[in-house]
Design an enzyme around this catalytic site. Structure first.
Site, PDB file in Angstrom:
ATOM      1  N   THR A 112      -8.083   9.098   9.063  1.00 29.53           N
ATOM      2  CA  THR A 112      -7.338   8.038   8.385  1.00 29.53           C
ATOM      3  C   THR A 112      -7.096   6.825   9.281  1.00 29.53           C
ATOM      4  OG1 THR A 112      -5.311   9.124   9.076  1.00 29.53           O
ATOM      5  CG2 THR A 112      -6.100   9.616   6.849  1.00 29.53           C
ATOM      6  N   GLY A 147      -7.346   3.417  10.776  1.00 38.29           N
ATOM      7  CA  GLY A 147      -7.957   2.147  10.382  1.00 38.29           C
ATOM      8  C   GLY A 147      -8.063   1.930   8.877  1.00 38.29           C
ATOM      9  N   THR A 148      -7.325   2.729   8.088  1.00 32.14           N
ATOM     10  CA  THR A 148      -7.407   2.553   6.625  1.00 32.14           C
ATOM     11  C   THR A 148      -7.026   1.117   6.216  1.00 32.14           C
ATOM     12  OG1 THR A 148      -5.209   3.504   6.502  1.00 32.14           O
ATOM     13  CG2 THR A 148      -7.005   4.940   5.854  1.00 32.14           C
ATOM     14  N   GLY A 149      -5.949   0.602   6.838  1.00 32.74           N
ATOM     15  CA  GLY A 149      -5.489  -0.749   6.491  1.00 32.74           C
ATOM     16  C   GLY A 149      -6.490  -1.820   6.896  1.00 32.74           C
ATOM     17  N   CYS A 150      -7.177  -1.583   8.022  1.00 26.00           N
ATOM     18  CA  CYS A 150      -8.186  -2.543   8.511  1.00 26.00           C
ATOM     19  C   CYS A 150      -9.358  -2.588   7.535  1.00 26.00           C
ATOM     20  CB  CYS A 150      -8.689  -2.135   9.891  1.00 26.00           C
ATOM     21  SG  CYS A 150      -7.363  -1.888  11.094  1.00 26.00           S
ATOM     22  N   LYS A 154       0.834  -1.201   0.000  1.00 31.67           N
ATOM     23  CA  LYS A 154       0.000   0.000   0.000  1.00 31.67           C
ATOM     24  C   LYS A 154       0.870   1.254   0.000  1.00 31.67           C
ATOM     25  CE  LYS A 154      -1.620  -1.609   3.792  1.00 31.67           C
ATOM     26  NZ  LYS A 154      -2.340  -1.866   5.062  1.00 31.67           N
TER      27      LYS A 154
HETATM   28  O1  PXL Z   1      -4.327   0.208  12.107  1.00 32.68           O
HETATM   29  C1  PXL Z   1      -3.660  -0.807  12.768  1.00 32.68           C
HETATM   30  C2  PXL Z   1      -4.391  -1.255  13.981  1.00 32.68           C
HETATM   31  C3  PXL Z   1      -5.059  -2.449  13.962  1.00 32.68           C
HETATM   32  N1  PXL Z   1      -5.737  -2.911  15.025  1.00 32.68           N
HETATM   33  C4  PXL Z   1      -5.811  -2.215  16.152  1.00 32.68           C
HETATM   34  C5  PXL Z   1      -5.160  -0.997  16.255  1.00 32.68           C
HETATM   35  C6  PXL Z   1      -4.429  -0.499  15.152  1.00 32.68           C
HETATM   36  C7  PXL Z   1      -3.752   0.793  15.225  1.00 32.68           C
HETATM   37  O2  PXL Z   1      -3.767   1.488  16.180  1.00 32.68           O
HETATM   38  O3  PXL Z   1      -5.242  -0.313  17.384  1.00 32.68           O
HETATM   39  C8  PXL Z   1      -6.583  -2.753  17.307  1.00 32.68           C
END
Ligand code: PXL
Length: 267
Positions: free
Chosen positions: A213, A215-218, A180
């Protein structure tokens, strides 16, 4: 006439809880539901967070992670799995063990190494375990630039570096790799997808000006998993997920949730 609803696809997210709901299982579940799926969850860690950052966190016992995943996999017809925060080598192995009986189930691994605010979730032994034990099982792995560097040892400063590292990681682990480009400078966000046939595809979209932004990857990895559960091919699942994230960021760009980084999926 009453319409009987078709059963939604079930997607299992194995990830950490974010009390602010911007990232982690909360973001995954909202993404999966927004795309018409049903989210099942196995919690790997609990974090205390808001838009300003992370105050505290604690890992769940690895055996409890396996038990949660097994409980749902044994009963629901799960169409795909995604992993997020895995807080150590023991949890990586716990996830591998839980998935052992389902070798063909699509698996999206978001190799979360730490939070943007600087907390490290996975140590060096954990990164090694992730690379050796879980990535060879992954259908798609979705590192950002710093995570790509940690997984490959390749310095990523340009899009050419990103492609080189993506190819290397694909060769080493055997699944598709999506590097990404959100950390890159410039007005266009470019993600690099390398599939197992060696083909490289670039996904590009205009960068959105927003502070939301977190949690974008989640959101991206959960969307990929939902589309895979729906039977789509990797290229199409990734392209749709990229588009979904871009739309989410655009729709929620002006909302002010707190004084810091709000959720990427503010819907
Ligand atoms: O974005 C990565 C991430 C994934 N999961 C949890 C997070 C974070 C970033 O802070 O807290 C629970």
């Amino acid at each position: 006439m009453n319409k009987v609803r078709k059963k939604p696809v079930c997607v299992l997210t194995i990830a950490g809880s974010d009390s602010g709901a911007g990232a982690g299982v909360q973001a995954d579940a909202r993404t999966i539901h927004a795309l018409g799926g049903y989210a099942l969850t196995a919690i790997t860690a609990v974090t205390a967070q808001n838009t300003r950052g992370l105050a505290a966190w604690r890992a769940m016992p690895p055996a409890l992670v396996t038990a949660q995943a097994k409980a749902v996999l044994d009963d629901f017809s799960v169409g795909a799995v995604k992993t997020g925060l895995l807080p150590g080598a023991a949890t990586v192995r716990a996830v591998k063990a839980a998935l052992a009986r389902y070798p063909r189930l699509p698996l999206v691994v978001d190799p979360v190494l730490g939070s943007t605010s600087g907390t490290r979730f996975l140590d060096t032994a954990g990164i090694r375990a992730l690379k050796r034990e879980l990535l060879p099982r992954a259908t798609v792995v979705t590192p950002n630039w710093p995570e790509t560097e940690a997984l490959t040892g390749v310095r990523v400063r340009t899009h050419e570096d990103a492609e080189t590292a993506a190819r290397q990681l694909m060769d080493e682990c055997g699944g598709a790799v999506l590097v990404k480009g959100g950390h890159a400078p410039g007005g266009v966000c470019r993600d690099c997808l390398v599939t197992v046939d060696g083909r490289v595809r670039w996904l590009e979209s205009p960068r959105i000006k927003t502070s939301n932004t977190h949690g974008t990857g989640c959101v991206l990895s959960a969307a990929i998993a939902t589309h895979l559960a729906d039977g789509q091919k990797i290229e199409s699942a990734v392209a749709r997920a990229h588009e979904f994230l871009w739309r989410s960021l655009r729709t929620g760009r002006k909302i002010r949730w707190g004084s810091g980084a709000g959720p990427a999926l503010g819907l």
